[in-house]
Design a protein around this motif. Structure first.
Motif, PDB file in Angstrom:
ATOM      1  N   GLU A 249     -72.627 -24.550 -31.584  1.00  0.00           N
ATOM      2  CA  GLU A 249     -71.675 -25.034 -32.595  1.00  0.00           C
ATOM      3  C   GLU A 249     -72.382 -25.336 -33.913  1.00  0.00           C
ATOM      4  O   GLU A 249     -71.819 -26.006 -34.780  1.00  0.00           O
ATOM      5  CB  GLU A 249     -70.950 -26.281 -32.090  1.00  0.00           C
ATOM      6  N   VAL A 250     -73.599 -24.850 -34.074  1.00  0.00           N
ATOM      7  CA  VAL A 250     -74.325 -25.060 -35.334  1.00  0.00           C
ATOM      8  C   VAL A 250     -73.512 -24.415 -36.463  1.00  0.00           C
ATOM      9  O   VAL A 250     -73.080 -23.269 -36.348  1.00  0.00           O
ATOM     10  CB  VAL A 250     -75.737 -24.419 -35.268  1.00  0.00           C
ATOM     11  N   GLY A 251     -73.285 -25.195 -37.528  1.00  0.00           N
ATOM     12  CA  GLY A 251     -72.514 -24.669 -38.667  1.00  0.00           C
ATOM     13  C   GLY A 251     -71.020 -24.856 -38.510  1.00  0.00           C
ATOM     14  O   GLY A 251     -70.245 -24.405 -39.352  1.00  0.00           O
ATOM     15  N   ASN A 252     -70.604 -25.537 -37.447  1.00  0.00           N
ATOM     16  CA  ASN A 252     -69.156 -25.685 -37.199  1.00  0.00           C
ATOM     17  C   ASN A 252     -68.654 -27.112 -37.391  1.00  0.00           C
ATOM     18  O   ASN A 252     -67.682 -27.514 -36.753  1.00  0.00           O
ATOM     19  CB  ASN A 252     -68.811 -25.201 -35.784  1.00  0.00           C
ATOM     20  N   GLY A 253     -69.323 -27.894 -38.236  1.00  0.00           N
ATOM     21  CA  GLY A 253     -68.751 -29.188 -38.585  1.00  0.00           C
ATOM     22  C   GLY A 253     -69.554 -30.404 -38.179  1.00  0.00           C
ATOM     23  O   GLY A 253     -69.226 -31.522 -38.573  1.00  0.00           O
ATOM     24  N   LEU A 254     -70.609 -30.220 -37.397  1.00  0.00           N
ATOM     25  CA  LEU A 254     -71.509 -31.344 -37.149  1.00  0.00           C
ATOM     26  C   LEU A 254     -72.270 -31.615 -38.450  1.00  0.00           C
ATOM     27  O   LEU A 254     -72.277 -30.770 -39.359  1.00  0.00           O
ATOM     28  CB  LEU A 254     -72.503 -30.977 -36.031  1.00  0.00           C
ATOM     29  N   THR A 255     -72.947 -32.770 -38.537  1.00  0.00           N
ATOM     30  CA  THR A 255     -73.767 -32.998 -39.735  1.00  0.00           C
ATOM     31  C   THR A 255     -74.985 -32.071 -39.674  1.00  0.00           C
ATOM     32  O   THR A 255     -75.322 -31.550 -38.599  1.00  0.00           O
ATOM     33  CB  THR A 255     -74.269 -34.452 -39.802  1.00  0.00           C
ATOM     34  N   ASP A 256     -75.663 -31.902 -40.799  1.00  0.00           N
ATOM     35  CA  ASP A 256     -76.861 -31.053 -40.802  1.00  0.00           C
ATOM     36  C   ASP A 256     -77.900 -31.586 -39.818  1.00  0.00           C
ATOM     37  O   ASP A 256     -78.582 -30.813 -39.140  1.00  0.00           O
ATOM     38  CB  ASP A 256     -77.456 -30.963 -42.213  1.00  0.00           C
ATOM     39  N   ALA A 257     -78.013 -32.923 -39.756  1.00  0.00           N
ATOM     40  CA  ALA A 257     -78.975 -33.528 -38.825  1.00  0.00           C
ATOM     41  C   ALA A 257     -78.601 -33.186 -37.380  1.00  0.00           C
ATOM     42  O   ALA A 257     -79.445 -32.816 -36.569  1.00  0.00           O
ATOM     43  CB  ALA A 257     -79.006 -35.047 -39.024  1.00  0.00           C
ATOM     44  N   GLU A 258     -77.306 -33.316 -37.071  1.00  0.00           N
ATOM     45  CA  GLU A 258     -76.847 -33.006 -35.707  1.00  0.00           C
ATOM     46  C   GLU A 258     -77.035 -31.531 -35.376  1.00  0.00           C
ATOM     47  O   GLU A 258     -77.395 -31.171 -34.250  1.00  0.00           O
ATOM     48  CB  GLU A 258     -75.382 -33.432 -35.551  1.00  0.00           C
ATOM     49  N   ASP A 259     -76.824 -30.691 -36.366  1.00  0.00           N
ATOM     50  CA  ASP A 259     -77.076 -29.258 -36.168  1.00  0.00           C
ATOM     51  C   ASP A 259     -78.545 -29.003 -35.834  1.00  0.00           C
ATOM     52  O   ASP A 259     -78.864 -28.197 -34.956  1.00  0.00           O
ATOM     53  CB  ASP A 259     -76.709 -28.467 -37.430  1.00  0.00           C
ATOM     54  N   ARG A 260     -79.433 -29.686 -36.563  1.00  0.00           N
ATOM     55  CA  ARG A 260     -80.870 -29.502 -36.295  1.00  0.00           C
ATOM     56  C   ARG A 260     -81.203 -29.923 -34.871  1.00  0.00           C
ATOM     57  O   ARG A 260     -81.947 -29.254 -34.161  1.00  0.00           O
ATOM     58  CB  ARG A 260     -81.718 -30.334 -37.276  1.00  0.00           C
ATOM     59  N   THR A 261     -80.624 -31.048 -34.439  1.00  0.00           N
ATOM     60  CA  THR A 261     -80.895 -31.542 -33.096  1.00  0.00           C
ATOM     61  C   THR A 261     -80.315 -30.601 -32.039  1.00  0.00           C
ATOM     62  O   THR A 261     -80.976 -30.274 -31.041  1.00  0.00           O
ATOM     63  CB  THR A 261     -80.301 -32.958 -32.920  1.00  0.00           C
ATOM     64  N   HIS A 262     -79.076 -30.171 -32.263  1.00  0.00           N
ATOM     65  CA  HIS A 262     -78.407 -29.227 -31.351  1.00  0.00           C
ATOM     66  C   HIS A 262     -79.287 -27.973 -31.177  1.00  0.00           C
ATOM     67  O   HIS A 262     -79.602 -27.546 -30.054  1.00  0.00           O
ATOM     68  CB  HIS A 262     -77.047 -28.900 -31.987  1.00  0.00           C
ATOM     69  N   PHE A 263     -79.744 -27.435 -32.299  1.00  0.00           N
ATOM     70  CA  PHE A 263     -80.553 -26.208 -32.250  1.00  0.00           C
ATOM     71  C   PHE A 263     -81.908 -26.467 -31.565  1.00  0.00           C
ATOM     72  O   PHE A 263     -82.379 -25.651 -30.759  1.00  0.00           O
ATOM     73  CB  PHE A 263     -80.749 -25.671 -33.667  1.00  0.00           C
ATOM     74  N   ALA A 264     -82.494 -27.618 -31.891  1.00  0.00           N
ATOM     75  CA  ALA A 264     -83.770 -27.977 -31.263  1.00  0.00           C
ATOM     76  C   ALA A 264     -83.599 -28.095 -29.753  1.00  0.00           C
ATOM     77  O   ALA A 264     -84.418 -27.590 -28.976  1.00  0.00           O
ATOM     78  CB  ALA A 264     -84.282 -29.302 -31.835  1.00  0.00           C
ATOM     79  N   MET A 265     -82.517 -28.735 -29.326  1.00  0.00           N
ATOM     80  CA  MET A 265     -82.312 -28.950 -27.885  1.00  0.00           C
ATOM     81  C   MET A 265     -82.034 -27.648 -27.158  1.00  0.00           C
ATOM     82  O   MET A 265     -82.545 -27.421 -26.057  1.00  0.00           O
ATOM     83  CB  MET A 265     -81.189 -29.965 -27.644  1.00  0.00           C
ATOM     84  N   TRP A 266     -81.225 -26.786 -27.744  1.00  0.00           N
ATOM     85  CA  TRP A 266     -80.960 -25.481 -27.082  1.00  0.00           C
ATOM     86  C   TRP A 266     -82.271 -24.687 -26.966  1.00  0.00           C
ATOM     87  O   TRP A 266     -82.499 -24.000 -25.977  1.00  0.00           O
ATOM     88  CB  TRP A 266     -79.901 -24.706 -27.852  1.00  0.00           C
ATOM     89  N   SER A 267     -83.132 -24.856 -27.975  1.00  0.00           N
ATOM     90  CA  SER A 267     -84.423 -24.167 -27.923  1.00  0.00           C
ATOM     91  C   SER A 267     -85.313 -24.768 -26.845  1.00  0.00           C
ATOM     92  O   SER A 267     -85.944 -24.051 -26.070  1.00  0.00           O
ATOM     93  CB  SER A 267     -85.118 -24.235 -29.280  1.00  0.00           C
ATOM     94  N   MET A 268     -85.335 -26.084 -26.781  1.00  0.00           N
ATOM     95  CA  MET A 268     -86.151 -26.760 -25.766  1.00  0.00           C
ATOM     96  C   MET A 268     -85.677 -26.414 -24.357  1.00  0.00           C
ATOM     97  O   MET A 268     -86.468 -26.236 -23.439  1.00  0.00           O
ATOM     98  CB  MET A 268     -86.073 -28.285 -25.956  1.00  0.00           C
ATOM     99  N   LEU A 269     -84.350 -26.298 -24.205  1.00  0.00           N
ATOM    100  CA  LEU A 269     -83.764 -26.068 -22.874  1.00  0.00           C
ATOM    101  C   LEU A 269     -83.832 -24.595 -22.448  1.00  0.00           C
ATOM    102  O   LEU A 269     -83.252 -24.219 -21.420  1.00  0.00           O
ATOM    103  CB  LEU A 269     -82.310 -26.551 -22.861  1.00  0.00           C
ATOM    104  N   THR A 270     -84.498 -23.767 -23.235  1.00  0.00           N
ATOM    105  CA  THR A 270     -84.538 -22.314 -23.003  1.00  0.00           C
ATOM    106  C   THR A 270     -83.137 -21.734 -22.788  1.00  0.00           C
ATOM    107  O   THR A 270     -82.933 -20.787 -22.020  1.00  0.00           O
ATOM    108  CB  THR A 270     -85.446 -21.884 -21.810  1.00  0.00           C
ATOM    109  N   SER A 271     -82.153 -22.329 -23.472  1.00  0.00           N
ATOM    110  CA  SER A 271     -80.800 -21.757 -23.408  1.00  0.00           C
ATOM    111  C   SER A 271     -80.768 -20.483 -24.246  1.00  0.00           C
ATOM    112  O   SER A 271     -81.479 -20.385 -25.249  1.00  0.00           O
ATOM    113  CB  SER A 271     -79.794 -22.749 -23.986  1.00  0.00           C
ATOM    114  N   PRO A 272     -79.947 -19.500 -23.871  1.00  0.00           N
ATOM    115  CA  PRO A 272     -79.705 -18.412 -24.804  1.00  0.00           C
ATOM    116  C   PRO A 272     -79.268 -19.010 -26.148  1.00  0.00           C
ATOM    117  O   PRO A 272     -78.553 -20.019 -26.180  1.00  0.00           O
ATOM    118  CB  PRO A 272     -78.555 -17.633 -24.137  1.00  0.00           C
ATOM    119  N   LEU A 273     -79.718 -18.409 -27.234  1.00  0.00           N
ATOM    120  CA  LEU A 273     -79.337 -18.900 -28.570  1.00  0.00           C
ATOM    121  C   LEU A 273     -78.247 -17.981 -29.104  1.00  0.00           C
ATOM    122  O   LEU A 273     -78.528 -16.963 -29.737  1.00  0.00           O
ATOM    123  CB  LEU A 273     -80.549 -18.912 -29.506  1.00  0.00           C
ATOM    124  N   ILE A 274     -77.011 -18.325 -28.786  1.00  0.00           N
ATOM    125  CA  ILE A 274     -75.877 -17.506 -29.196  1.00  0.00           C
ATOM    126  C   ILE A 274     -75.100 -18.279 -30.261  1.00  0.00           C
ATOM    127  O   ILE A 274     -74.481 -19.305 -29.963  1.00  0.00           O
ATOM    128  CB  ILE A 274     -74.951 -17.173 -27.995  1.00  0.00           C
TER     129      ILE A 274
END
Ligand code: GLA
Length: 401
Positions: A249-274
């Motif tokens: 949901e990066v870019g879909n209305g979270l704050t920029d800080a929350e987007d950074r955290t969301h992206f960091a966590m998906w990266s840490m969790l080895t989730s597909p980055l879709i």
């Protein structure tokens, strides 16, 4: 007798020759874009072409994004007289082969969605009973990725249903990433390693930090409920088979800080980055987050070890992820509603990953600390790590040899 044995052997080999998934795909978590989070069924060929163009223009292809996936809503309501799936002629007048060709011409890959039941979640024809026919069609069109959903499946057995589609794709002969989407209901992390390349672990994501939105019989979940929903499933992830925490949901209305955290966590969790946002309208900050190569490198690290939560005391969630060559990634997330000061004493913490038998040995080694969002060196593990982290923001670091 001899002939009978040979015949049985032949049958055994023939069955097994088609009873497998495509190996060598998704050795690192797949990266791409999916239409659902922003567009639901309101999709068409212009959109896909625009997104493919944006992949190149915005540097996303260069950052590693590859798959462009059309989710639910690409089909006509009925199969044709041969039982074949038909793309909606209004949304996709040029057909799927032409669209896949366009995506391929940009050096990208093309994905579609269908469902293991009689109908998709939005009511279009499902693949139940048509698996081999549909797989053949996908191969003809040039499909490289199939998201395979779980609505309208009645009493179907999940494992068996996904095996059927896996085998159908394999028989069709074109390598396809199989993305299992049954929301974690049947615990695919316990059986899907040899079936799919990734499997959803929860119900649908929604663009909030920490909420649940009910829809009657099911709920959508914010970033932290998704991260926290399953117990210890990290051991199931690895090259070729990943826990999928859903489209971002990066870019879909979270704050920029929350987007950074969301992206960091998906990266840490080895989730597909879709990605799940409208790339035609993405802000500079959104593109900067999504194309951060140092963060992506953590997600794509060749060991493929999913992060573990080291601690969640006080205001900070601290996650650690072993990387290749003895390096580590760490994410310090400020869960508080205001900025907080971090003062992390390396000598007071024993960081390790028992599952993979790895220790972060700061007594005998000094690691350089690299801030992956600011792209700066911020000291080494010989001194306390000090930083002020904004509300819901993250300090993501790489500990380098
Ligand atoms: C399910 C899936 C979603 C999306 C929709 C499409 O809810 O979990 O990701 O594919 O179906 O209808």
């Amino acid at each position: 007798m001899k002939n009978r044995t040979l015949l049985l052997l032949f049958i055994f080999i023939s069955i097994n020759a088609f009873s497998q998934k495509f190996e060598g795909l998704a050795e690192t978590p797949p990266m791409g874009w999916n239409s659902w989070n922003t567009f639901a069924t309101d999709i068409n060929e212009e959109l896909v072409k625009d997104i493919a163009d944006k992949f190149v223009e915005l540097g996303l292809k260069d950052a590693g994004y590859e798959y462009i996936v059309l989710d639910d809503g690409w089909m006509s309501m009925e199969r044709d007289e041969n039982g074949d799936l038909v793309p909606d002629p209004v949304k996709f007048p040029s057909g799927m082969k032409a669209l896949a060709d366009y995506v391929h011409s940009k050096g990208l890959k093309f994905g579609l969605y269908n469902d293991a039941g009689t109908k998709t979640c939005a009511g279009y024809p499902g693949s139940r009973g048509y698996e081999y026919q549909d797989a053949k069609k996908y191969a003809e069109w040039g499909v490289d990725f199939l998201k395979y959903d779980w609505c309208n499946t009645g009493k179907q057995n999940a494992e068996a249903s996904y095996i059927t589609m896996r085998d159908a794709l394999y028989k069709a002969g074109r390598p396809v990433v199989l993305s299992i989407c049954e929301w974690g209901d049947n615990e695919p992390w316990t059986w899907a390693e040899d079936i799919g390349h990734m499997w959803r672990v929860t119900g649908d994501i929604i663009n909030c930090w920490d909420c649940e939105v009910g829809h009657g019989t099911w709920s959508s979940w914010g970033i932290w409920p998704i991260i926290n929903m399953r117990g210890n499933i990290r051991k199931a992830a690895g090259p070729g088979h990943w826990n999928d925490y859903d489209m971002m949901e990066v870019g879909n209305g979270l704050t920029d800080a929350e987007d950074r955290t969301h992206f960091a966590m998906w990266s840490m969790l080895t989730s597909p980055l879709i990605m799940g946002n409208d790339l035609r309208a993405a802000s500079k900050e959104t593109v900067k987050t999504l194309s951060n190569k140092e963060v992506i490198a953590v997600n794509q690290d060749k060991l493929g070890i999913q992060a573990l939560r080291f601690s969640n005391e006080g205001d900070f969630e601290i996650w650690v992820k072993p990387l290749a060559d003895g390096e580590w990634a760490m994410a310090f997330v400020n869960m508080a509603e205001e900025p907080k000061n971090l003062d992390f004493d390396w000598n007071k913490h024993q960081i390790g990953d028992d599952l993979n038998n790895r220790r972060l040995d700061v007594k005998n080694n000094t690691f350089q600390i690299r801030d992956l969002y600011n792209h700066t060196e911020i000291g080494n593990t010989g001194n306390n790590l000090k930083a002020t982290i904004g509300s819901h923001d993250v300090l993501m670091v790489r500990l380098k040899n």
